[in-house]
Design an enzyme around this catalytic site. Structure first.
Site, PDB file in Angstrom:
ATOM      1  N   TYR A 293       0.480  38.036 -52.989  1.00 59.41           N
ATOM      2  CA  TYR A 293      -0.189  37.191 -51.991  1.00 59.41           C
ATOM      3  C   TYR A 293      -1.703  37.413 -52.051  1.00 59.41           C
ATOM      4  O   TYR A 293      -2.485  36.450 -52.075  1.00 59.41           O
ATOM      5  CB  TYR A 293       0.399  37.554 -50.631  1.00 59.41           C
ATOM      6  CG  TYR A 293      -0.327  37.063 -49.426  1.00 59.41           C
ATOM      7  CD1 TYR A 293      -0.170  35.755 -48.980  1.00 59.41           C
ATOM      8  CD2 TYR A 293      -1.166  37.915 -48.705  1.00 59.41           C
ATOM      9  CE1 TYR A 293      -0.834  35.311 -47.851  1.00 59.41           C
ATOM     10  CE2 TYR A 293      -1.828  37.477 -47.582  1.00 59.41           C
ATOM     11  CZ  TYR A 293      -1.661  36.173 -47.161  1.00 59.41           C
ATOM     12  OH  TYR A 293      -2.319  35.734 -46.046  1.00 59.41           O
TER      13      TYR A 293
ATOM     14  N   SER B 117      -7.451  34.494 -47.538  1.00 56.17           N
ATOM     15  CA  SER B 117      -7.007  35.571 -46.656  1.00 56.17           C
ATOM     16  C   SER B 117      -7.860  36.805 -46.939  1.00 56.17           C
ATOM     17  O   SER B 117      -8.315  36.984 -48.085  1.00 56.17           O
ATOM     18  CB  SER B 117      -5.543  35.857 -46.968  1.00 56.17           C
ATOM     19  OG  SER B 117      -5.075  36.925 -46.207  1.00 56.17           O
TER      20      SER B 117
END
Ligand code: NAP
Length: 224
Positions: free
Chosen positions: A134, A121
Site C-alpha cells: 500500500y 497517503s
C-alpha cells in the site's frame, strides 16, 4: 461544478459527495457498489471500457476525484515474510493503474479549467510498518499526480496524502490500536471523512486555481 468521484461508496468518497452536494455541485459516482451520487456508474477502475462508457454519457467534467483504493485488510497486516510480488501488483493495479485508467477515460470530458485530485497517503511519503504494498502504491500515486500535472496543464492535477481517517479500516483492529493511530498524530486523533473530503474539495475548486503538481498532506501532523 460537475464532479466525478471514484471510491464513491467508500468512507471518504461518500463524504466528498455529501460536501459537494451541499454546495450545489452535480456529482457522478464510480465504484463497484452503489453510492449517493446524483448519477452512479458501477465500474471497476480496472475496466477501461466501463469507465469510457460512463465518460461518454456524463458530458463536461470540472472535477475528477480519484478516491478509490485497494484497501484489503489482509494485506494491511501481512508480515513482510509472507508478502508476495503478487500482493504488490494487486494494490498497484487498483491504486495506480486504476487512477491512470480513470484519467485516461475522462480526459476528453475535462474542461480546460478542470482539476484532478488523486489520493495518496502519508505511508507513501514516509513509509510504514503496516501495508508495505500500500505504501509503495501510494508513493507511485504521488509521482503519477506530479507527472500528470506537467502533461495535462492547464488542467490542474494534485494529490492529497491522508494520515489516519476514520473509515471502515478502524473496524479491522482493536479500539486500543485505533487510539494508537490517533496518538501517532500531533493532533492526537483520527481525522473525520468530512475533514478529508474538504481538503479534496479545495483542490477541486477554483479556490486552489494556482496549485498544481502538489501533494497536500492532511494527516493531523502524523508525518512531522
Ligand atoms: N481512511 C484512511 O485512513 C486513509 C488514509 C490514507 C489514504 N486513504 C486513501 O483514501 C482513499 C479512500 O479511502 P477510504 O478510507 O474512504 O476507503 P474505503 O472506505 O475502503 O473505500 C474504498 C473505495 O474504493 C472503491 N474501490 C476499491 N477497489 C475498487 C475497484 N477495483 N474499482 C472501483 N472501485 C474500487 C470501493 O468501492 P467498491 O468496493 O464499491 O468498488 C470504495 O468505494 C483510498 O485511496 C485510501 O487508500 C485512506
Amino acid at each position: 461544478m460537475r464532479i466525478v468521484v471514484t471510491g464513491a461508496s467508500g468512507g471518504i468518497g461518500r463524504a466528498l459527495i455529501r460536501v459537494a452536494k451541499r454546495r450545489g455541485d452535480f456529482t457522478i459516482g464510480i465504484s463497484r457498489s452503489p453510492s449517493e451520487a446524483d448519477v452512479h456508474y458501477q465500474c471497476d477502475v480496472l475496466d477501461l471500457r466501463c469507465l469510457e462508457r460512463a465518460a461518454g454519457e456524463v458530458g463536461p467534467v470540472d472535477g475528477l476525484a480519484l478516491v478509490h483504493g485497494h484497501g484489503d485488510q489482509r494485506l494491511w497486516v501481512k508480515p513482510l515474510s509472507e508478502l508476495s510480488g503478487d500482493d504488490f501488483i494487486d494494490v498497484f493495479k487498483v491504486d495506480v493503474i486504476g487512477s491512470f485508467n480513470v484519467v485516461k477515460a475522462f480526459l476528453p470530458s475535462l474542461t480546460p479549467g478542470a482539476s484532478v485530485v488523486l489520493v495518496s497517503s502519508t505511508p507513501g511519503l514516509i513509509g510504514d510498518v503496516y501495508g508495505i504494498p500500500y505504501s509503495v502504491a501510494k508513493g507511485a500515486v504521488a509521482a503519477l499526480a506530479r507527472s500528470l500535472a506537467k502533461v495535462l496543464a492547464p488542467v490542474r492535477v494534485n494529490a492529497v496524502a491522508f494520515g489516519p481517517i476514520a473509515t471502515r479500516w478502524t473496524g479491522w483492529i482493536s479500539e486500543e490500536e485505533v487510539r494508537g493511530f490517533g496518538e501517532r498524530t500531533v493532533l492526537k486523533r483520527l481525522g473525520t471523512p468530512e475533514e478529508a473530503a474538504e481538503a479534496i474539495y479545495w483542490l477541486l475548486s477554483p479556490a486552489s486555481s494556482y496549485v498544481t503538481g502538489h501533494v497536500l498532506v492532511v494527516d493531523g501532523g502524523e508525518s512531522l
